[in-house]
Design a protein around this motif. Structure first.
Motif, PDB file in Angstrom:
ATOM      1  N   ILE A  45       0.657  -1.242   0.056  1.00  0.00           N
ATOM      2  CA  ILE A  45      -0.016   0.011   0.329  1.00  0.00           C
ATOM      3  C   ILE A  45       0.928   1.389  -0.140  1.00  0.00           C
ATOM      4  O   ILE A  45       0.758   2.236  -0.774  1.00  0.00           O
ATOM      5  CB  ILE A  45      -0.820   0.016   1.176  1.00  0.00           C
ATOM      6  CG1 ILE A  45      -2.075  -1.080   1.050  1.00  0.00           C
ATOM      7  CG2 ILE A  45      -1.545   1.306   1.483  1.00  0.00           C
ATOM      8  CD1 ILE A  45      -2.612  -1.419   2.096  1.00  0.00           C
ATOM      9  N   ILE A  46       1.808   1.225   0.865  1.00  0.00           N
ATOM     10  CA  ILE A  46       2.659   2.415   1.016  1.00  0.00           C
ATOM     11  C   ILE A  46       3.425   2.584  -0.166  1.00  0.00           C
ATOM     12  O   ILE A  46       3.873   3.903  -0.731  1.00  0.00           O
ATOM     13  CB  ILE A  46       3.682   2.392   2.118  1.00  0.00           C
ATOM     14  CG1 ILE A  46       2.691   2.658   3.490  1.00  0.00           C
ATOM     15  CG2 ILE A  46       4.803   3.318   2.313  1.00  0.00           C
ATOM     16  CD1 ILE A  46       3.626   1.936   4.596  1.00  0.00           C
ATOM     17  N   SER A  47       3.758   1.564  -0.929  1.00  0.00           N
ATOM     18  CA  SER A  47       4.561   1.650  -2.152  1.00  0.00           C
ATOM     19  C   SER A  47       3.666   2.348  -3.272  1.00  0.00           C
ATOM     20  O   SER A  47       4.204   2.897  -4.354  1.00  0.00           O
ATOM     21  CB  SER A  47       4.846   0.346  -2.846  1.00  0.00           C
ATOM     22  OG  SER A  47       3.985  -0.460  -3.223  1.00  0.00           O
ATOM     23  N   LEU A  48       2.335   2.385  -3.235  1.00  0.00           N
ATOM     24  CA  LEU A  48       1.240   2.727  -4.114  1.00  0.00           C
ATOM     25  C   LEU A  48       1.137   4.497  -3.808  1.00  0.00           C
ATOM     26  O   LEU A  48       0.775   5.090  -4.688  1.00  0.00           O
ATOM     27  CB  LEU A  48       0.132   2.151  -4.182  1.00  0.00           C
ATOM     28  CG  LEU A  48       0.173   0.494  -4.462  1.00  0.00           C
ATOM     29  CD1 LEU A  48      -1.183  -0.090  -4.219  1.00  0.00           C
ATOM     30  CD2 LEU A  48       0.541   0.636  -5.937  1.00  0.00           C
ATOM     31  N   ASP A  52       3.444  13.133  -2.397  1.00  0.00           N
ATOM     32  CA  ASP A  52       2.660  14.283  -2.023  1.00  0.00           C
ATOM     33  C   ASP A  52       1.346  14.097  -1.709  1.00  0.00           C
ATOM     34  O   ASP A  52       0.347  14.639  -1.834  1.00  0.00           O
ATOM     35  CB  ASP A  52       2.693  15.288  -2.807  1.00  0.00           C
ATOM     36  CG  ASP A  52       2.220  15.180  -4.259  1.00  0.00           C
ATOM     37  OD1 ASP A  52       2.199  13.851  -4.606  1.00  0.00           O
ATOM     38  OD2 ASP A  52       2.023  16.054  -5.086  1.00  0.00           O
ATOM     39  N   VAL A  53       0.842  12.586  -1.394  1.00  0.00           N
ATOM     40  CA  VAL A  53      -0.484  12.217  -1.118  1.00  0.00           C
ATOM     41  C   VAL A  53      -0.983  12.972  -0.056  1.00  0.00           C
ATOM     42  O   VAL A  53      -0.457  13.438   0.803  1.00  0.00           O
ATOM     43  CB  VAL A  53      -0.387  10.636  -1.111  1.00  0.00           C
ATOM     44  CG1 VAL A  53       0.285  10.392   0.464  1.00  0.00           C
ATOM     45  CG2 VAL A  53      -1.623  10.087  -1.117  1.00  0.00           C
ATOM     46  N   GLY A  64       1.297  14.026   2.873  1.00  0.00           N
ATOM     47  CA  GLY A  64       2.775  13.244   2.496  1.00  0.00           C
ATOM     48  C   GLY A  64       2.626  11.989   2.784  1.00  0.00           C
ATOM     49  O   GLY A  64       2.001  11.456   3.585  1.00  0.00           O
ATOM     50  N   LYS A  65       3.533  11.490   2.198  1.00  0.00           N
ATOM     51  CA  LYS A  65       3.722  10.136   2.183  1.00  0.00           C
ATOM     52  C   LYS A  65       3.896   9.286   3.671  1.00  0.00           C
ATOM     53  O   LYS A  65       3.295   8.339   4.200  1.00  0.00           O
ATOM     54  CB  LYS A  65       4.710   9.302   1.252  1.00  0.00           C
ATOM     55  CG  LYS A  65       4.590   7.765   1.174  1.00  0.00           C
ATOM     56  CD  LYS A  65       5.702   7.531  -0.123  1.00  0.00           C
ATOM     57  CE  LYS A  65       5.679   5.888  -0.329  1.00  0.00           C
ATOM     58  NZ  LYS A  65       6.544   5.779  -1.561  1.00  0.00           N
ATOM     59  N   LYS A 136       0.553   6.479  -9.220  1.00  0.00           N
ATOM     60  CA  LYS A 136       0.521   6.644  -7.561  1.00  0.00           C
ATOM     61  C   LYS A 136      -0.677   7.060  -6.816  1.00  0.00           C
ATOM     62  O   LYS A 136      -1.278   7.961  -7.715  1.00  0.00           O
ATOM     63  CB  LYS A 136       1.758   7.644  -7.006  1.00  0.00           C
ATOM     64  CG  LYS A 136       3.220   7.031  -7.455  1.00  0.00           C
ATOM     65  CD  LYS A 136       3.620   5.608  -7.116  1.00  0.00           C
ATOM     66  CE  LYS A 136       4.948   5.113  -6.950  1.00  0.00           C
ATOM     67  NZ  LYS A 136       5.140   3.887  -6.497  1.00  0.00           N
ATOM     68  N   LEU A 137      -1.046   6.597  -5.807  1.00  0.00           N
ATOM     69  CA  LEU A 137      -2.158   7.280  -5.212  1.00  0.00           C
ATOM     70  C   LEU A 137      -1.840   8.605  -4.823  1.00  0.00           C
ATOM     71  O   LEU A 137      -0.941   8.617  -3.996  1.00  0.00           O
ATOM     72  CB  LEU A 137      -2.851   6.485  -4.094  1.00  0.00           C
ATOM     73  CG  LEU A 137      -4.029   6.684  -3.569  1.00  0.00           C
ATOM     74  CD1 LEU A 137      -5.317   6.795  -4.330  1.00  0.00           C
ATOM     75  CD2 LEU A 137      -4.300   5.995  -2.294  1.00  0.00           C
TER      76      LEU A 137
END
Length: 151
Positions: A45-48, A52-53, A64-65, A136-137
């Motif tokens: 999930i974090i890799s997706l 700047d999410v 931020g991620k 990326k999400l």
């Protein structure tokens, strides 16, 4: 000279047509996300997540991620199971893709004498294509209904 210009024009035209068709399958992106969530794969999930999410839920706003990973993904993952979505709106182009609709989850008991519960609400997941070509999400928004205890 005219032939050369026609060849240049045709090449540019055909190249622009082929680029216009390079849309992503947003259903696949969301299934990767949902599959990782349901299998408790926080690393996937974090890799997706984009660097700047943004994550919004009610009055909560994480950005931020690192913050989204810590305060949403890691803190929430162990509290819910069986994430399902029902998509009612979707859209894609070369740079952005989204799906929106409703979601449901099973909420795990917070203590030994607590009941299981059921949660549902509305969602939107927005994906952006990065400079490296990966999707990326970029934005996740959840609006929950009150959680209902199960007997």
């Amino acid at each position: 000279m005219k032939t050369f210009l026609y060849i240049i024009f045709a090449t540019v035209f055909l190249a622009s047509c082929s680029e216009a068709k390079e849309e992503v399958n947003v259903q696949d992106l969301n299934q990767q996300f949902i599959g990782a969530w349901n299998s408790k794969d926080s690393d996937k999930i974090i890799s997706l997540l984009a660097d700047d999410v943004h994550f919004l839920q009610g009055e909560v706003h994480f950005s931020g991620k690192n913050e989204v990973a810590d305060k949403w993904v890691r803190e929430t993952m162990g509290t819910i199971t069986d994430l399902k979505t029902n998509v009612v709106s979707t859209g894609t182009d070369k740079e952005i893709a989204y799906e929106a609709g409703t979601f449901s989850v099973d909420v795990l008991p917070s203590g030994p004498n607590e009941p299981h519960a059921y949660g549902e609400g509305n969602f939107m997941l927005l994906w952006k294509k990065g400079a490296d070509g990966t999707w990326k999400l970029s934005y996740a928004q959840l609006e929950d209904m009150p959680v209902v205890a199960r007997n």
